[in-house]
Design a protein around this motif. Structure first.
Motif, PDB file in Angstrom:
ATOM      1  N   MET A 208      -2.830  -8.158 -18.819  1.00  0.00           N
ATOM      2  CA  MET A 208      -2.277  -8.044 -17.482  1.00  0.00           C
ATOM      3  C   MET A 208      -3.129  -7.074 -16.683  1.00  0.00           C
ATOM      4  O   MET A 208      -3.484  -6.011 -17.159  1.00  0.00           O
ATOM      5  N   GLN A 209      -3.471  -7.419 -15.434  1.00  0.00           N
ATOM      6  CA  GLN A 209      -4.354  -6.598 -14.639  1.00  0.00           C
ATOM      7  C   GLN A 209      -3.681  -5.302 -14.209  1.00  0.00           C
ATOM      8  O   GLN A 209      -2.475  -5.212 -14.053  1.00  0.00           O
ATOM      9  N   ALA A 210      -4.528  -4.263 -14.008  1.00  0.00           N
ATOM     10  CA  ALA A 210      -4.014  -3.002 -13.508  1.00  0.00           C
ATOM     11  C   ALA A 210      -3.599  -3.156 -12.053  1.00  0.00           C
ATOM     12  O   ALA A 210      -4.246  -3.855 -11.273  1.00  0.00           O
ATOM     13  N   THR A 211      -2.509  -2.526 -11.654  1.00  0.00           N
ATOM     14  CA  THR A 211      -2.005  -2.583 -10.297  1.00  0.00           C
ATOM     15  C   THR A 211      -1.664  -1.170  -9.840  1.00  0.00           C
ATOM     16  O   THR A 211      -1.614  -0.246 -10.660  1.00  0.00           O
ATOM     17  N   PRO A 212      -1.436  -0.960  -8.529  1.00  0.00           N
ATOM     18  CA  PRO A 212      -1.232   0.408  -8.046  1.00  0.00           C
ATOM     19  C   PRO A 212      -0.136   1.189  -8.750  1.00  0.00           C
ATOM     20  O   PRO A 212      -0.236   2.412  -8.875  1.00  0.00           O
TER      21      PRO A 212
ATOM     22  N   LEU B 212      10.864   5.000  -7.789  1.00  0.00           N
ATOM     23  CA  LEU B 212       9.443   5.285  -7.971  1.00  0.00           C
ATOM     24  C   LEU B 212       8.928   6.319  -6.976  1.00  0.00           C
ATOM     25  O   LEU B 212       7.727   6.609  -6.943  1.00  0.00           O
ATOM     26  N   GLY B 213       9.839   6.851  -6.130  1.00  0.00           N
ATOM     27  CA  GLY B 213       9.451   7.934  -5.223  1.00  0.00           C
ATOM     28  C   GLY B 213       9.118   7.507  -3.814  1.00  0.00           C
ATOM     29  O   GLY B 213       8.589   8.318  -3.028  1.00  0.00           O
ATOM     30  N   PHE B 214       9.401   6.259  -3.441  1.00  0.00           N
ATOM     31  CA  PHE B 214       9.130   5.778  -2.095  1.00  0.00           C
ATOM     32  C   PHE B 214      10.412   5.792  -1.266  1.00  0.00           C
ATOM     33  O   PHE B 214      11.521   5.756  -1.808  1.00  0.00           O
ATOM     34  N   SER B 215      10.247   5.794   0.047  1.00  0.00           N
ATOM     35  CA  SER B 215      11.421   5.798   0.911  1.00  0.00           C
ATOM     36  C   SER B 215      12.050   4.413   1.018  1.00  0.00           C
ATOM     37  O   SER B 215      13.232   4.283   1.317  1.00  0.00           O
TER      38      SER B 215
ATOM     39  N   ASP C  90       0.982   1.972 -14.192  1.00  0.00           N
ATOM     40  CA  ASP C  90       1.187   3.092 -15.112  1.00  0.00           C
ATOM     41  C   ASP C  90       2.522   3.782 -14.869  1.00  0.00           C
ATOM     42  O   ASP C  90       3.233   4.149 -15.809  1.00  0.00           O
ATOM     43  N   GLN C  91       2.868   3.953 -13.591  1.00  0.00           N
ATOM     44  CA  GLN C  91       4.120   4.624 -13.247  1.00  0.00           C
ATOM     45  C   GLN C  91       5.326   3.817 -13.707  1.00  0.00           C
ATOM     46  O   GLN C  91       6.298   4.362 -14.236  1.00  0.00           O
ATOM     47  N   ILE C  92       5.270   2.493 -13.537  1.00  0.00           N
ATOM     48  CA  ILE C  92       6.381   1.639 -13.945  1.00  0.00           C
ATOM     49  C   ILE C  92       6.547   1.641 -15.456  1.00  0.00           C
ATOM     50  O   ILE C  92       7.656   1.740 -15.979  1.00  0.00           O
ATOM     51  N   VAL C  93       5.428   1.538 -16.184  1.00  0.00           N
ATOM     52  CA  VAL C  93       5.498   1.540 -17.647  1.00  0.00           C
ATOM     53  C   VAL C  93       6.105   2.845 -18.150  1.00  0.00           C
ATOM     54  O   VAL C  93       6.908   2.862 -19.093  1.00  0.00           O
ATOM     55  N   GLN C  94       5.760   3.948 -17.499  1.00  0.00           N
ATOM     56  CA  GLN C  94       6.240   5.260 -17.934  1.00  0.00           C
ATOM     57  C   GLN C  94       7.756   5.398 -17.816  1.00  0.00           C
ATOM     58  O   GLN C  94       8.400   6.012 -18.666  1.00  0.00           O
ATOM     59  N   VAL C  95       8.341   4.799 -16.748  1.00  0.00           N
ATOM     60  CA  VAL C  95       9.783   4.987 -16.524  1.00  0.00           C
ATOM     61  C   VAL C  95      10.609   3.774 -16.934  1.00  0.00           C
ATOM     62  O   VAL C  95      11.830   3.791 -16.811  1.00  0.00           O
TER      63      VAL C  95
END
Length: 294
Positions: A1-5, A61-64, A8-13
């Protein structure tokens, strides 16, 4: 699966998310181009969640809001930094209109690109690490059911040819995972499964891991059930214009792993193959064209 913005953050949480948020997170991981191009409501429909769930994910994920996520992916797609392969869904949607030749061409082109991705540095690092785990093991157990069977069995076949102690957990005679009864931390289980994941594969993998067996997973997502239980995970793409996901990359991974492990075995692999050659000759295993009398 390709890296996306946000991969890493999604996998972590991921493990901390609710079931609905996990569905939304998986969609973002696996459909980066759609995140950039489709409306939030359409993404929610395809992810089988409510639109509010996409907003909740963004805030987790920390977005508004989800518009910030869309903008992040749109910028990445415009900059070419994430290697988006394009809208596979749109390609599949036009297939019937474009005809059989187009389907064949689309499948060959897409699968060829997926296999080429296995030569990227990160993918190669994963293959070498997995081969080390397998090559160092006392015994190897191979597991793959339903569409994943062919990749698992082919790896088992190559390992067996090269003299490795490999066992295929294919439930012949109903024995299923019985051979794992003598497995230990010196052994490795290579498990193959992609969405929709086969329950028995996940359960056998959980059992093996609980017994100390190292797991090498071949699967389609870093948040797949097998990936969360593995010492080493190889991610293979499965997207296809066909109604059925493709297992081509998984099969190629099996061939590469088999070759790497055999090469690491050196003289032992050569001796095993020499014995096989002698046996094949003695039993006349392979077809030989015979000269016909005029």
């Amino acid at each position: 699966m390709q890296a996306t913005p946000l991969s890493d953050q999604i996998v972590q949480v991921f493990d901390t998310l609710s079931g609905q948020l996990q569905l939304a997170a998986r969609y973002v991981l696996e459909h980066p181009s759609d995140v950039a191009l489709l409306s939030m409501r359409e993404q929610a429909r395809q992810a089988n969640v409510q639109p509010a769930t996409m907003t909740r994910l963004a805030k987790q994920l920390g977005f508004s809001g989800y518009d910030d996520v869309k903008q992040l992916y749109a910028d990445a797609m415009r900059d070419g930094g994430t290697g988006f392969a394009g809208k596979v869904g749109a390609q599949a949607a036009t297939q019937k209109r474009r005809g059989d030749h187009s389907l064949a061409a689309d499948m060959a082109g897409l699968i060829g690109g997926q296999i080429a991705g296995l030569a990227q540095p990160a993918a190669l690092d994963g293959l070498v690490e997995a081969a080390r785990h397998i090559g160092d093991a006392r015994r190897i157990y191979c597991l793959g059911l339903r569409s994943s069977y062919s990749a698992a069995w082919h790896l088992h076949y190559i390992l067996s040819l090269s003299g490795k102690q490999s066992t295929m957990l294919d439930a012949t005679g109903g024995i299923g995972a019985d051979p794992l009864g003598s497995a230990s931390a010196d052994d490795v289980l290579v498990a193959v499964s992609v969405l929709p994941y086969t329950r028995q594969t996940v359960e056998i993998t959980e059992y093996a891991q609980a017994g100390g067996v190292r797991v090498v997973a071949i699967t389609d997502s870093p948040v797949a059930p097998l990936a969360q239980r593995a010492a080493c995970t190889l991610i293979v793409p499965t997207e296809s214009p066909s109604f059925l996901h493709t297992m081509s990359s998984a099969f190629v991974v099996a061939e590469i792993l088999g070759a790497l492990v055999a090469g690491r075995a050196g003289e032992a692999a050569r001796d095993a193959l020499a014995r096989l050659d002698r046996q094949s000759a003695a039993l006349d295993t392979h077809y030989q064209a015979r000269n016909r009398r005029p």
